[in-house]
Write a protein that holds these residues in place. Structure first.
Motif, short mmCIF file in Angstrom:
data_model
loop_
_atom_site.label_atom_id
_atom_site.label_comp_id
_atom_site.label_asym_id
_atom_site.label_seq_id
_atom_site.Cartn_x
_atom_site.Cartn_y
_atom_site.Cartn_z
N GLU A 91 28.02 47.43 21.37
CA GLU A 91 29.29 47.37 22.08
C GLU A 91 29.05 47.12 23.57
O GLU A 91 27.91 47.07 24.05
CB GLU A 91 30.07 48.67 21.87
CG GLU A 91 30.48 48.91 20.43
CD GLU A 91 31.38 50.12 20.28
OE1 GLU A 91 32.31 50.28 21.10
OE2 GLU A 91 31.16 50.92 19.35
N LEU A 92 30.17 46.95 24.32
CA LEU A 92 30.11 46.67 25.75
C LEU A 92 30.94 47.70 26.50
O LEU A 92 32.11 47.44 26.83
CB LEU A 92 30.65 45.26 26.04
CG LEU A 92 29.88 44.09 25.44
CD1 LEU A 92 30.69 42.81 25.57
CD2 LEU A 92 28.55 43.93 26.15
N PRO A 93 30.39 48.86 26.79
CA PRO A 93 31.19 49.90 27.45
C PRO A 93 31.35 49.67 28.95
O PRO A 93 30.41 49.31 29.65
CB PRO A 93 30.38 51.17 27.19
CG PRO A 93 28.97 50.69 27.08
CD PRO A 93 29.04 49.32 26.44
N PHE A 94 32.56 49.89 29.43
CA PHE A 94 32.86 49.83 30.85
C PHE A 94 33.79 50.99 31.18
O PHE A 94 34.58 51.42 30.34
CB PHE A 94 33.58 48.52 31.21
CG PHE A 94 32.73 47.30 31.08
CD1 PHE A 94 32.03 46.81 32.16
CD2 PHE A 94 32.62 46.64 29.87
CE1 PHE A 94 31.24 45.69 32.05
CE2 PHE A 94 31.83 45.52 29.74
CZ PHE A 94 31.14 45.04 30.84
N SER A 95 33.72 51.46 32.43
CA SER A 95 34.74 52.39 32.89
C SER A 95 36.08 51.68 32.76
O SER A 95 36.18 50.47 33.06
CB SER A 95 34.49 52.77 34.36
OG SER A 95 33.21 53.37 34.51
N PRO A 96 37.15 52.36 32.32
CA PRO A 96 38.42 51.68 32.07
C PRO A 96 38.92 50.86 33.25
O PRO A 96 39.42 49.74 33.08
CB PRO A 96 39.37 52.85 31.75
CG PRO A 96 38.48 53.88 31.15
CD PRO A 96 37.19 53.78 31.91
N PHE A 97 38.81 51.37 34.46
CA PHE A 97 39.33 50.61 35.60
C PHE A 97 38.47 49.39 35.88
O PHE A 97 38.96 48.36 36.36
CB PHE A 97 39.42 51.50 36.84
CG PHE A 97 38.11 51.88 37.48
CD1 PHE A 97 37.58 51.13 38.52
CD2 PHE A 97 37.40 52.98 37.03
CE1 PHE A 97 36.38 51.48 39.11
CE2 PHE A 97 36.20 53.33 37.61
CZ PHE A 97 35.68 52.58 38.65
N LEU A 98 37.17 49.44 35.54
CA LEU A 98 36.33 48.27 35.69
C LEU A 98 36.69 47.21 34.66
O LEU A 98 36.69 46.01 34.95
CB LEU A 98 34.86 48.64 35.57
CG LEU A 98 34.25 49.47 36.71
CD1 LEU A 98 32.79 49.78 36.41
CD2 LEU A 98 34.37 48.72 38.03
N LEU A 99 36.98 47.64 33.45
CA LEU A 99 37.41 46.70 32.42
C LEU A 99 38.69 46.00 32.85
O LEU A 99 38.83 44.78 32.70
CB LEU A 99 37.65 47.43 31.09
CG LEU A 99 38.17 46.57 29.94
CD1 LEU A 99 37.18 45.45 29.61
CD2 LEU A 99 38.44 47.43 28.71
N ARG A 100 39.63 46.75 33.42
CA ARG A 100 40.88 46.14 33.88
C ARG A 100 40.61 45.12 34.97
O ARG A 100 41.22 44.05 35.01
CB ARG A 100 41.83 47.24 34.38
CG ARG A 100 43.16 46.73 34.94
CD ARG A 100 43.85 45.75 34.02
NE ARG A 100 44.01 46.27 32.67
CZ ARG A 100 44.35 45.53 31.63
NH1 ARG A 100 44.54 44.24 31.78
NH2 ARG A 100 44.47 46.07 30.44
N ARG A 101 39.68 45.41 35.88
CA ARG A 101 39.32 44.46 36.92
C ARG A 101 38.72 43.19 36.33
O ARG A 101 39.03 42.08 36.76
CB ARG A 101 38.34 45.08 37.92
CG ARG A 101 39.07 45.82 39.04
CD ARG A 101 38.14 46.54 39.96
NE ARG A 101 36.96 45.81 40.36
CZ ARG A 101 35.89 46.39 40.89
NH1 ARG A 101 35.88 47.71 41.05
NH2 ARG A 101 34.85 45.69 41.26
N LEU A 102 37.86 43.36 35.35
CA LEU A 102 37.26 42.20 34.70
C LEU A 102 38.33 41.34 34.04
O LEU A 102 38.32 40.11 34.15
CB LEU A 102 36.25 42.65 33.65
CG LEU A 102 34.90 43.15 34.14
CD1 LEU A 102 34.12 43.74 32.97
CD2 LEU A 102 34.11 42.03 34.79
N VAL A 103 39.25 42.00 33.35
CA VAL A 103 40.32 41.27 32.67
C VAL A 103 41.19 40.54 33.68
O VAL A 103 41.49 39.35 33.53
CB VAL A 103 41.16 42.23 31.81
CG1 VAL A 103 42.41 41.53 31.30
CG2 VAL A 103 40.34 42.76 30.64
#
Length: 210
Positions: free
Chosen positions: A122-134
């Motif tokens: 899997e590809l885990p990210f802190s939720p706010f980092l995932l939102r930034r990536l998106v």
């Protein structure tokens, strides 16, 4: 058993991470490094499954070490754990091939979960980092437009929504009262249908589809 290599230039940080990880039954700390050069050497010697990698270190930094390590065959997964969550560190680390990115104020249980998730592909990210990536990917148009009209089942839509929130397979299974193997099947089907090769791209696709 997950073979873990810890790389951080601060001895106390390494000691704390070792203590945390060795308190589990499924993670074995096989070595510690204090800089990128040691990370490269130890990765070759110890054959870890996962490397917990700091970015800012003296000499060779974590980004260059990650790029070098992942350029070899049968390379381990690299999970970045850093104090710095700005774009100057996030995107170069991902470009180097890091499989996940967490900041050092992450809860201990979340860190252990991330190590397991990386080991499981899997590809885990802190939720706010995932939102930034998106958000950045959407702004730059990094989406698979030819699959916008894909038909998903109600269950696939549920799984996709939870993937987009950054949840791992076990968390999704718990939320939907499913088996982990069933969730993995749904995620694999979503990737095939949307032509997205990882969970971040799935989140981008979901965001664009609304």
């Amino acid at each position: 058993m997950i073979r873990l290599l810890i790389v951080d230039d601060q001895r106390l940080v390494r000691a704390g991470l070792r203590m945390l990880c060795e308190s589990t039954e499924d993670i074995d700390v096989v070595g510690e490094g204090a800089n990128g050069a040691e990370a490269i050497r130890l990765a070759a010697e110890m054959s870890p499954d996962v490397i917990l990698m700091d970015l800012r270190m003296p000499g060779l930094d974590g980004i260059e070490a990650t790029r070098h390590i992942l350029g070899s065959s049968s390379a381990p997964k690299v999970l970045v754990l850093t104090t710095f969550d700005d774009d100057d560190h996030l995107y170069p680390a991902l470009a180097a091939g890091a499989a996940g990115f967490l900041v050092k104020d992450t809860e201990p249980a979340a860190l252990l979960d991330a190590i397991r998730r990386v080991a499981d592909g899997e590809l885990p990210f802190s939720p706010f980092l995932l939102r930034r990536l998106v958000n950045r990917a959407v702004e730059e148009g990094r989406a698979v437009e030819r699959t916008e009209n894909v038909e998903l089942s109600p269950r696939e839509i549920e799984v996709l929504g939870l993937v987009s929130e950054g949840l791992g397979n076990q968390e999704i299974a718990d939320c939907l009262h499913l088996g982990v193997s069933t969730v993995k099947t749904h995620v694999a089907n979503l990737m095939a249908k949307t032509e997205c090769n990882n969970r971040v791209r799935l989140a981008v696709w979901a965001y664009r589809r609304g």
